[in-house]
Design a protein around this motif. Sequence first.
Motif, PDB file in Angstrom:
ATOM      1  N   ASP A   1       0.825  -1.209   0.000  1.00 29.87           N
ATOM      2  CA  ASP A   1       0.000   0.000   0.000  1.00 29.87           C
ATOM      3  C   ASP A   1       0.860   1.260   0.000  1.00 29.87           C
ATOM      4  OD1 ASP A   1      -2.561  -0.858  -0.170  1.00 29.87           O
ATOM      5  OD2 ASP A   1      -2.957  -0.890   1.972  1.00 29.87           O
ATOM      6  N   ASP A   2       0.386   2.277  -0.702  1.00 30.46           N
ATOM      7  CA  ASP A   2       1.054   3.569  -0.723  1.00 30.46           C
ATOM      8  C   ASP A   2       0.831   4.269   0.616  1.00 30.46           C
ATOM      9  OD1 ASP A   2       2.177   5.999  -1.326  1.00 30.46           O
ATOM     10  OD2 ASP A   2       0.526   6.663  -2.598  1.00 30.46           O
ATOM     11  N   THR A   3       1.899   4.573   1.328  1.00 29.97           N
ATOM     12  CA  THR A   3       1.798   5.237   2.629  1.00 29.97           C
ATOM     13  C   THR A   3       2.227   6.689   2.565  1.00 29.97           C
ATOM     14  OG1 THR A   3       4.036   4.481   3.214  1.00 29.97           O
ATOM     15  CG2 THR A   3       2.186   3.068   3.876  1.00 29.97           C
TER      16      THR A   3
ATOM     17  N   MET B   1       0.648   1.210  11.299  1.00 25.08           N
ATOM     18  CA  MET B   1       0.645   2.041  12.498  1.00 25.08           C
ATOM     19  C   MET B   1       2.067   2.341  12.958  1.00 25.08           C
ATOM     20  SD  MET B   1      -2.686   0.746  14.668  1.00 25.08           S
ATOM     21  CE  MET B   1      -2.541  -1.020  14.399  1.00 25.08           C
ATOM     22  N   ARG B   2       2.934   1.350  12.876  1.00 31.74           N
ATOM     23  CA  ARG B   2       4.329   1.574  13.264  1.00 31.74           C
ATOM     24  C   ARG B   2       4.978   2.625  12.363  1.00 31.74           C
ATOM     25  NH1 ARG B   2       6.884   0.591  17.707  1.00 31.74           N
ATOM     26  NH2 ARG B   2       8.768  -0.256  16.721  1.00 31.74           N
ATOM     27  N   SER B   3       4.622   2.615  11.075  1.00 34.13           N
ATOM     28  CA  SER B   3       5.171   3.612  10.154  1.00 34.13           C
ATOM     29  C   SER B   3       4.692   5.010  10.512  1.00 34.13           C
ATOM     30  CB  SER B   3       4.773   3.277   8.706  1.00 34.13           C
ATOM     31  OG  SER B   3       3.391   3.547   8.477  1.00 34.13           O
TER      32      SER B   3
ATOM     33  N   TRP C   1      -0.160   7.327   7.624  1.00 35.69           N
ATOM     34  CA  TRP C   1      -0.624   6.035   8.125  1.00 35.69           C
ATOM     35  C   TRP C   1      -2.142   5.940   8.120  1.00 35.69           C
ATOM     36  CZ3 TRP C   1      -3.899   4.776  12.070  1.00 35.69           C
ATOM     37  CH2 TRP C   1      -4.301   5.836  12.904  1.00 35.69           C
ATOM     38  N   LYS C   2      -2.820   7.051   8.497  1.00 37.17           N
ATOM     39  CA  LYS C   2      -4.278   6.981   8.657  1.00 37.17           C
ATOM     40  C   LYS C   2      -4.977   6.759   7.320  1.00 37.17           C
ATOM     41  CE  LYS C   2      -6.619  10.655   9.978  1.00 37.17           C
ATOM     42  NZ  LYS C   2      -7.214  11.708  10.816  1.00 37.17           N
ATOM     43  N   ALA C   3      -4.542   7.470   6.286  1.00 36.85           N
ATOM     44  CA  ALA C   3      -5.142   7.290   4.964  1.00 36.85           C
ATOM     45  C   ALA C   3      -4.905   5.872   4.451  1.00 36.85           C
ATOM     46  CB  ALA C   3      -4.577   8.315   3.994  1.00 36.85           C
TER      47      ALA C   3
ATOM     48  N   ARG D   1      -6.983   0.433   3.449  1.00 36.38           N
ATOM     49  CA  ARG D   1      -6.843  -1.016   3.591  1.00 36.38           C
ATOM     50  C   ARG D   1      -8.099  -1.634   4.190  1.00 36.38           C
ATOM     51  NH1 ARG D   1      -1.696  -4.591   5.170  1.00 36.38           N
ATOM     52  NH2 ARG D   1      -0.832  -3.113   3.688  1.00 36.38           N
ATOM     53  N   ILE D   2      -8.640  -1.006   5.216  1.00 32.05           N
ATOM     54  CA  ILE D   2      -9.832  -1.551   5.866  1.00 32.05           C
ATOM     55  C   ILE D   2     -11.040  -1.474   4.940  1.00 32.05           C
ATOM     56  CG2 ILE D   2     -11.473  -1.150   7.750  1.00 32.05           C
ATOM     57  CD1 ILE D   2      -9.059  -0.409   9.502  1.00 32.05           C
TER      58      ILE D   2
END
Length: 223
Positions: A78-80, A130-132, A84-86, A91-92
Amino acid sequence: MATQASEPRTPLSRDRVLRAAVAIADADGLEAVTMRRIGDALGAEAMSLYYHVANKNALLDGIVDVLMDELNAVVDGDDTSGGWKAAMRRRILTARQLMLRHPWVPRLLESRTTMRPAVVLYHDGLVGLMRSGGFSYDLAHHALHALGSRALGFSQELFDPSAGAGAESERMLVDLADQLPNLVGMLSEIAHDDPDSTLGWCDDQAEFEFSLDLILDGLDRLR
């Protein structure tokens, strides 16, 4: 007289068995998935399927595997760049699309006594996002609990009030208006028979995204 050679039959495989099971569940519900139905769909004897899936429980586990493998392949990498939130939200909501295509999957997931490796891999990806974003492992752990089934794109309901919907329930609300003014007022204003409903009572896309954004915004403030 020459006879036309028959086309060779496609050999059975675990993947073909599982995908046939998914197709049957999509058409007629999870209860319709039996070895006999799968065998009929594949033109094979039901007993021959046990070479690829040991029993009904292994079949159900395999269905989870094949669908979650597809999901993991879609969300992998996934593009981060947008944060992280987007990425987490995307993803969800991608997982939710899987649930909408196969509305029987949430009940299947809830029936499994152990978490399948593909489901674990999916959650590992969520923790990675989340860690990112600077989450500690402790906060990421709390976040997974807060998200619960929403992490996989669906919401578990404690009960289904729509099961008793109808004229009788409407009369009951009128009778209880004095005792339950707040609930009656809310239910009188909010219609729950939404034709655009997706995965259960009051679980349309807007409600799902409202809850998801509420949790993600709160986690972002804690972060």
